[in-house]
Design a protein around this motif. Structure first.
Motif, mmCIF file in Angstrom:
data_model
loop_
_atom_site.group_PDB
_atom_site.id
_atom_site.type_symbol
_atom_site.label_atom_id
_atom_site.label_comp_id
_atom_site.label_asym_id
_atom_site.label_seq_id
_atom_site.Cartn_x
_atom_site.Cartn_y
_atom_site.Cartn_z
ATOM 1 N N PRO A 235 46.787 89.168 11.839
ATOM 2 C CA PRO A 235 45.416 89.473 11.867
ATOM 3 C C PRO A 235 45.507 86.935 12.054
ATOM 4 N N CYS A 236 44.234 87.041 12.459
ATOM 5 C CA CYS A 236 44.666 84.715 13.130
ATOM 6 C C CYS A 236 43.336 84.424 12.637
ATOM 7 N N TYR A 237 43.007 83.849 11.489
ATOM 8 C CA TYR A 237 41.319 82.562 11.582
ATOM 9 C C TYR A 237 42.048 81.524 11.474
ATOM 10 N N ASN A 238 41.706 80.360 12.036
ATOM 11 C CA ASN A 238 42.561 78.980 12.410
ATOM 12 C C ASN A 238 44.048 78.893 11.848
ATOM 13 N N GLU A 239 44.700 79.669 12.691
ATOM 14 C CA GLU A 239 45.760 79.220 12.621
ATOM 15 C C GLU A 239 46.440 79.025 13.470
ATOM 16 N N GLU A 240 46.575 77.371 14.157
ATOM 17 C CA GLU A 240 47.057 77.008 14.952
ATOM 18 C C GLU A 240 47.540 76.538 15.010
ATOM 19 N N ASN B 212 68.550 96.525 16.327
ATOM 20 C CA ASN B 212 68.784 98.041 16.718
ATOM 21 C C ASN B 212 66.864 98.529 17.455
ATOM 22 N N PHE B 213 66.673 97.527 17.075
ATOM 23 C CA PHE B 213 64.256 98.235 17.274
ATOM 24 C C PHE B 213 63.807 96.657 18.811
ATOM 25 N N ASP B 214 63.143 98.269 18.929
ATOM 26 C CA ASP B 214 62.422 96.889 19.613
ATOM 27 C C ASP B 214 61.574 96.526 18.607
ATOM 28 N N PHE B 215 60.199 94.954 19.320
ATOM 29 C CA PHE B 215 59.445 94.517 18.642
ATOM 30 C C PHE B 215 58.413 94.570 19.612
ATOM 31 N N GLU B 216 57.054 95.110 19.248
ATOM 32 C CA GLU B 216 55.700 94.306 20.197
ATOM 33 C C GLU B 216 54.954 93.348 19.116
ATOM 34 N N LEU B 217 54.850 91.935 19.441
ATOM 35 C CA LEU B 217 53.637 90.976 18.243
ATOM 36 C C LEU B 217 52.672 91.438 18.738
ATOM 37 N N ILE B 218 51.482 91.597 17.640
ATOM 38 C CA ILE B 218 50.086 92.113 17.978
ATOM 39 C C ILE B 218 49.299 90.722 17.180
ATOM 40 N N LEU B 219 49.305 89.882 18.164
ATOM 41 C CA LEU B 219 48.155 88.922 17.160
ATOM 42 C C LEU B 219 47.248 88.730 17.242
ATOM 43 N N VAL B 220 46.120 88.901 16.156
ATOM 44 C CA VAL B 220 44.696 89.504 16.288
ATOM 45 C C VAL B 220 43.845 87.950 15.852
ATOM 46 N N ASP B 221 43.175 87.105 16.828
ATOM 47 C CA ASP B 221 42.103 86.170 16.999
ATOM 48 C C ASP B 221 40.908 86.778 16.488
ATOM 49 N N ASP B 222 40.454 86.253 14.723
ATOM 50 C CA ASP B 222 39.890 87.389 14.455
ATOM 51 C C ASP B 222 37.870 86.022 14.398
ATOM 52 N N GLY B 223 38.074 85.298 16.129
ATOM 53 C CA GLY B 223 36.824 85.068 16.352
ATOM 54 C C GLY B 223 37.425 82.740 15.619
ATOM 55 N N SER B 224 38.803 82.277 15.973
ATOM 56 C CA SER B 224 38.762 81.553 15.250
ATOM 57 C C SER B 224 38.432 80.202 15.995
ATOM 58 N N LYS B 225 37.946 78.775 15.678
ATOM 59 C CA LYS B 225 37.369 77.736 15.677
ATOM 60 C C LYS B 225 38.581 76.730 16.233
ATOM 61 N N ASP B 226 39.435 76.827 16.385
ATOM 62 C CA ASP B 226 39.985 76.404 17.149
ATOM 63 C C ASP B 226 40.778 76.123 17.889
ATOM 64 N N LYS B 227 42.295 75.697 18.158
ATOM 65 C CA LYS B 227 43.319 76.539 19.458
ATOM 66 C C LYS B 227 44.143 77.600 19.186
ATOM 67 N N ARG C 66 56.371 90.286 25.168
ATOM 68 C CA ARG C 66 56.377 90.981 23.824
ATOM 69 C C ARG C 66 55.124 91.484 23.085
ATOM 70 N N VAL C 67 54.346 89.417 23.701
ATOM 71 C CA VAL C 67 53.818 89.377 22.008
ATOM 72 C C VAL C 67 52.449 89.578 23.123
ATOM 73 N N LYS C 68 51.598 90.437 22.191
ATOM 74 C CA LYS C 68 49.827 90.696 22.762
ATOM 75 C C LYS C 68 49.116 89.857 22.036
ATOM 76 N N TYR C 69 47.926 90.079 22.128
ATOM 77 C CA TYR C 69 47.219 89.367 22.046
ATOM 78 C C TYR C 69 45.557 90.255 21.831
ATOM 79 N N ILE C 70 44.645 90.186 20.873
ATOM 80 C CA ILE C 70 43.524 90.306 20.915
ATOM 81 C C ILE C 70 42.636 89.295 20.066
ATOM 82 N N SER C 71 41.795 88.690 20.844
ATOM 83 C CA SER C 71 39.957 88.298 20.069
ATOM 84 C C SER C 71 39.149 88.668 20.639
ATOM 85 N N PHE C 72 38.701 88.685 18.744
ATOM 86 C CA PHE C 72 37.471 88.266 18.596
ATOM 87 C C PHE C 72 35.928 87.986 18.752
#
Length: 314
Positions: free
Chosen positions: A10-15, A34-49, A63-69
Motif C-alpha cells: 500500500p502506498c500513499y505519497n511514497e514517491e 526458487n520462487f516467482d514474484f509479482e509486485l502489487i503496488l496500490v496507490d491510495d490516492g497519493s497527491k505526489d508522483k 512483474r510490477v502491477k499497480y492499482i490506483s484509487f
C-alpha cells in the motif's frame, strides 16, 4: 514450476521511497530464486508522483502491477485491494518505506514451508526514534484491546506478514466496510510465527500517521472487535441511577430532620455536570457503533479503482 509470491505494498505519497524499496525487494527476489514474484503496488490516492513512479517500475519490470484509487480510501482499503488482486500461493504485505525489512522474507518463508506455520508475522522489539508519548499510548492500546476483545494482537505487531493462500482467502471472505487488519489477522486464527526485529527508520519521505490519526485508528480497532464500551455505558447508567436514588433519600431525610433543603448546591451542580458528561459519553459510544452499522448497511465499495495495469482485474 516455481510457486508464486505476491508482494502487496500500500502506498500513499511514497514517491521518494518507492525506488529504494524496489531495489531492496529485487535483491531479495534474486536470493529466493526458487520462487516467482509479482509486485502489487496500490496507490491510495497519493497527491505526489507515486503513481508515475509505479508506472516507471511497471515499464522496467513486467512483474510490477499497480492499482490506483480514485481518491484516498485509507490503508485498510489498499490492503484489501492488494489481497483481492493477488494470484500467488503466498502473499506478503509490507510498507514501501523499508521499515518492514525485506531481508526478513527468507526466514518468514522458511517458517511456513519448513516449520508448518500458516503465516509469519513481524513485531518490533524496540521503538527507537519514536516519541515516548506515542510509544506509551501504543503499548496501552495493545494491552486494552487484548483484554476486551477476541482478537489476538501482539504488542509491536507490524502489518508486515507472509501468509498462505488459504489465510488470504479467509480474509477476503470478510468483506466488511470498516476494516481493521491487525484485528482481522488475529481473529481468524491460523498458526502464526512471530519474528522480532529492531525498529527501522524510514528510508525516505515522512510518516503519514500523526498522533491523532493513530488515536482514531485505535478507536476503530476497539469498536470493530469489542462491545465492551457499550457494556460500560450500560454499567454507568445503572450505577448513576442507583447513586441518584440513594441521594434522593438522603436529601429527603435531611430536609425532614434539619429543614435545610438548599445547602450544598455547588456540589449538586458538580454532580449534575458529571452525570451529564457520562450521559454524553455514553451517547457518543453508542453513536460510534451506530455509525459503523449505518456505513455497513449502505454496502458501498471498499475502494474505487481509477487505473490499473492488471489484466482481468475484478
Amino acid at each position: 514450476m516455481n510457486e508464486l509470491i505476491s508482494v502487496i505494498v500500500p502506498c500513499y505519497n511514497e514517491e521518494e521511497a518507492l525506488p529504494y524499496f524496489y531495489d531492496e525487494i529485487t535483491k531479495i527476489e534474486k536470493k529466493m530464486d526458487n520462487f516467482d514474484f509479482e509486485l502489487i503496488l496500490v496507490d491510495d490516492g497519493s497527491k505526489d508522483k507515486t503513481l508515475d513512479e509505479m508506472k516507471k517500475l511497471a515499464q522496467l519490470d513486467s512483474r510490477v502491477k499497480y492499482i490506483s484509487f480514485s481518491r484516498n480510501f485509507g490503508k485498510e482499503s489498499a490492503i484489501y485491494a492488494g489481497f483481492k488482486s493477488s494470484r500467488g500461493e503466498y502473499c506478503v504485505l509490507m510498507d514501501a518505506d523499508l521499515q518492514d525489512p525485506p531481508a526478513l522474507l527468507p526466514s518468514m518463508m522458511n517458517a511456513i514451508k519448513c516449520e508448518g506455520y500458516d503465516s509469519a508475522a513481524t513485531r518490533r522489539v524496540s521503538r527507537k526514534g519514536e516519541p515516548p508519548v506515542r510509544s506509551f499510548f501504543a503499548r496501552m492500546f495493545y494491552k486494552i484491546i487484548n483484554r476486551i476483545s477476541d482478537a489476538d494482537i501482539v504488542d509491536g505487531a507490524r502489518d508486515y506478514r507472509l501468509m498462505t493462500r488459504k489465510m488470504v482467502d479467509t480474509i477476503l471472505d470478510m468483506p466488511e466496510y470498516n476494516r481493521f487488519s491487525k484485528g482481522i489477522f488475529g481473529w481468524i486464527g491460523f498458526k502464526t510465527k512471530w519474528i522480532e526485529f529492531e525498529n527501522v527508520e524510514r528510508v525516505a519521505g515522512e510518516t503519514k500517521w500523526s498522533f491523532w490519526k493513530l488515536f482514531m485508528y485505535s478507536l476503530e480497532g476497539i469498536t470493530a472487535f469489542s462491545v465492551l464500551p457499550l457494556q460500560l455505558a450500560s454499567v454507568f447508567g445503572i450505577l448513576f441511577s442507583f447513586i441518584a436514588f440513594v441521594m434522593i433519600i438522603v436529601i429527603v431525610v435531611r430536609t425532614l430532620l434539619f429543614g435545610d433543603p438548599v445547602s450544598g448546591w455547588p456540589s449538586t451542580i458538580c454532580i449534575i455536570m458529571l452525570i451529564g458528561g457520562i450521559q454524553l459519553l455514553s451517547i457518543g459510544v453508542l453513536g460510534q457503533y451506530l455509525a459503523k452499522t449505518y456505513l455497513e448497511t449502505k454496502h458501498r465499495p471498499i475502494y474505487i479503482e481509477k487505473e490499473t495495469n492488471i489484466v482481468d482485474y475484478d
